[in-house]
Design a protein around this motif. Structure first.
Motif, PDB file in Angstrom:
ATOM      1  N   TRP A  59      27.497  23.770  94.406  1.00  0.00           N
ATOM      2  CA  TRP A  59      28.828  24.219  94.013  1.00  0.00           C
ATOM      3  C   TRP A  59      29.554  23.152  93.201  1.00  0.00           C
ATOM      4  N   ARG A  60      29.350  21.886  93.534  1.00  0.00           N
ATOM      5  CA  ARG A  60      30.003  20.802  92.787  1.00  0.00           C
ATOM      6  C   ARG A  60      29.505  20.750  91.347  1.00  0.00           C
ATOM      7  N   LEU A  83      36.338  28.457  95.880  1.00  0.00           N
ATOM      8  CA  LEU A  83      35.123  29.166  95.484  1.00  0.00           C
ATOM      9  C   LEU A  83      34.710  30.271  96.450  1.00  0.00           C
ATOM     10  N   GLN A  84      35.409  30.414  97.573  1.00  0.00           N
ATOM     11  CA  GLN A  84      35.043  31.408  98.566  1.00  0.00           C
ATOM     12  C   GLN A  84      36.152  32.432  98.737  1.00  0.00           C
ATOM     13  N   PRO A  85      35.945  33.685  98.897  1.00  0.00           N
ATOM     14  CA  PRO A  85      34.647  34.342  98.861  1.00  0.00           C
ATOM     15  C   PRO A  85      34.103  34.466  97.436  1.00  0.00           C
ATOM     16  N   GLN A  86      35.003  34.500  96.442  1.00  0.00           N
ATOM     17  CA  GLN A  86      34.596  34.384  95.041  1.00  0.00           C
ATOM     18  C   GLN A  86      35.618  33.466  94.377  1.00  0.00           C
ATOM     19  N   PRO A  87      35.266  32.802  93.282  1.00  0.00           N
ATOM     20  CA  PRO A  87      36.162  31.821  92.680  1.00  0.00           C
ATOM     21  C   PRO A  87      37.529  32.399  92.298  1.00  0.00           C
ATOM     22  N   HIS A  88      38.577  31.677  92.704  1.00  0.00           N
ATOM     23  CA  HIS A  88      39.941  32.053  92.373  1.00  0.00           C
ATOM     24  C   HIS A  88      40.841  30.822  92.482  1.00  0.00           C
ATOM     25  N   PHE A  89      42.011  30.911  91.866  1.00  0.00           N
ATOM     26  CA  PHE A  89      42.966  29.811  91.905  1.00  0.00           C
ATOM     27  C   PHE A  89      43.891  29.961  93.097  1.00  0.00           C
ATOM     28  N   ILE A 117      37.555  23.525  95.988  1.00  0.00           N
ATOM     29  CA  ILE A 117      37.347  23.793  97.412  1.00  0.00           C
ATOM     30  C   ILE A 117      36.095  24.643  97.557  1.00  0.00           C
ATOM     31  N   GLY A 118      35.108  24.107  98.272  1.00  0.00           N
ATOM     32  CA  GLY A 118      33.887  24.868  98.471  1.00  0.00           C
ATOM     33  C   GLY A 118      33.061  24.327  99.614  1.00  0.00           C
ATOM     34  N   LYS A 119      32.400  25.209 100.336  1.00  0.00           N
ATOM     35  CA  LYS A 119      31.462  24.829 101.400  1.00  0.00           C
ATOM     36  C   LYS A 119      32.073  23.847 102.407  1.00  0.00           C
ATOM     37  N   LEU A 162      46.111  33.645  81.303  1.00  0.00           N
ATOM     38  CA  LEU A 162      45.205  32.505  81.476  1.00  0.00           C
ATOM     39  C   LEU A 162      44.505  32.568  82.829  1.00  0.00           C
ATOM     40  N   LEU A 163      45.267  32.849  83.876  1.00  0.00           N
ATOM     41  CA  LEU A 163      44.685  32.959  85.224  1.00  0.00           C
ATOM     42  C   LEU A 163      43.595  34.029  85.250  1.00  0.00           C
ATOM     43  N   GLU A 164      43.913  35.183  84.704  1.00  0.00           N
ATOM     44  CA  GLU A 164      42.968  36.297  84.728  1.00  0.00           C
ATOM     45  C   GLU A 164      41.682  35.964  83.963  1.00  0.00           C
ATOM     46  N   SER A 165      41.812  35.435  82.752  1.00  0.00           N
ATOM     47  CA  SER A 165      40.609  35.156  81.961  1.00  0.00           C
ATOM     48  C   SER A 165      39.773  34.036  82.575  1.00  0.00           C
ATOM     49  N   LEU A 166      40.426  33.000  83.105  1.00  0.00           N
ATOM     50  CA  LEU A 166      39.668  31.902  83.728  1.00  0.00           C
ATOM     51  C   LEU A 166      39.002  32.348  85.028  1.00  0.00           C
ATOM     52  N   GLU A 167      39.680  33.157  85.829  1.00  0.00           N
ATOM     53  CA  GLU A 167      39.056  33.641  87.062  1.00  0.00           C
ATOM     54  C   GLU A 167      37.857  34.527  86.757  1.00  0.00           C
ATOM     55  N   GLU A 168      37.968  35.379  85.736  1.00  0.00           N
ATOM     56  CA  GLU A 168      36.817  36.206  85.348  1.00  0.00           C
ATOM     57  C   GLU A 168      35.646  35.332  84.925  1.00  0.00           C
ATOM     58  N   ARG A 169      35.923  34.307  84.130  1.00  0.00           N
ATOM     59  CA  ARG A 169      34.877  33.402  83.673  1.00  0.00           C
ATOM     60  C   ARG A 169      34.263  32.625  84.846  1.00  0.00           C
ATOM     61  N   MET A 170      35.103  32.205  85.804  1.00  0.00           N
ATOM     62  CA  MET A 170      34.577  31.491  86.977  1.00  0.00           C
ATOM     63  C   MET A 170      33.620  32.376  87.755  1.00  0.00           C
ATOM     64  N   ILE A 171      33.998  33.631  87.937  1.00  0.00           N
ATOM     65  CA  ILE A 171      33.154  34.558  88.693  1.00  0.00           C
ATOM     66  C   ILE A 171      31.799  34.718  88.018  1.00  0.00           C
ATOM     67  N   GLU A 172      31.798  34.747  86.684  1.00  0.00           N
ATOM     68  CA  GLU A 172      30.549  34.862  85.918  1.00  0.00           C
ATOM     69  C   GLU A 172      29.726  33.580  85.943  1.00  0.00           C
ATOM     70  N   GLN A 173      30.390  32.434  85.861  1.00  0.00           N
ATOM     71  CA  GLN A 173      29.688  31.163  85.643  1.00  0.00           C
ATOM     72  C   GLN A 173      29.376  30.383  86.914  1.00  0.00           C
ATOM     73  N   ILE A 174      30.127  30.594  87.964  1.00  0.00           N
ATOM     74  CA  ILE A 174      29.901  29.833  89.210  1.00  0.00           C
ATOM     75  C   ILE A 174      29.265  30.777  90.200  1.00  0.00           C
ATOM     76  N   VAL A 175      27.960  30.907  90.089  1.00  0.00           N
ATOM     77  CA  VAL A 175      27.198  31.825  90.944  1.00  0.00           C
ATOM     78  C   VAL A 175      26.258  30.996  91.811  1.00  0.00           C
ATOM     79  N   PHE A 176      26.288  31.242  93.106  1.00  0.00           N
ATOM     80  CA  PHE A 176      25.436  30.483  94.036  1.00  0.00           C
ATOM     81  C   PHE A 176      24.109  31.196  94.225  1.00  0.00           C
TER      82      PHE A 176
END
Length: 141
Positions: free
Chosen positions: A14-15, A51-57, A97-99, A127-141
């Protein structure tokens, strides 16, 4: 002891993924950081990426970070000092924040956070919406 790269485990993946995301999105994160700073200053706390349950600010209130520091025998004292001395006009500061762990995210973008915000020309919610969408796509465990 110092040879080679440590094997990646689920505990530290996750880091690496968060670092990669931050590096790829520095200017937009800086824009978001500045926009939230204009709206709230530090009254809500430090911006966090949970990062839990899915990435968000989220906001990490100073009191919560101080309580966590007490629970971990003052091992976060340095983090509290960095938060206290943050210069938002020059640097971005967030908490990952993760794990069951936290990670400091700190960088000085070029251009400054204020200029990034002006260049993107988006409101904070966009900005929040677009970055959260990108995080969900890019930070996959």
């Amino acid at each position: 002891m110092f040879s080679g790269i440590q094997p990646e485990t689920g505990d530290n993946k996750w880091r690496r993924l968060l670092d990669k995301f931050v590096k790829a999105n520095q200017q937009e994160l800086a824009a978001l950081f500045w926009g939230l700073w204009l709206e709230n200053g530090d009254s809500q706390g430090t911006i966090g990426i949970d990062l839990q349950p899915q990435p968000h600010f989220v906001y990490c209130p100073k009191e919560a970070v101080e309580k966590l520091n007490e629970r971990v025998e003052n091992r976060l004292q340095e983090l509290l000092g960095i938060i206290e001395n943050n210069k938002p006009e020059m640097e971005v500061l967030m908490i990952g924040i993760g794990k069951g762990e936290i990670k400091l995210i700190q960088f000085a973008p070029e251009p400054s956070p204020q200029v990034c915000f002006e260049q993107f020309g988006k409101d904070v919610d966009s900005l929040l919406e677009s970055l959260e969408e990108r995080m969900i796509e890019q930070i996959v465990f």
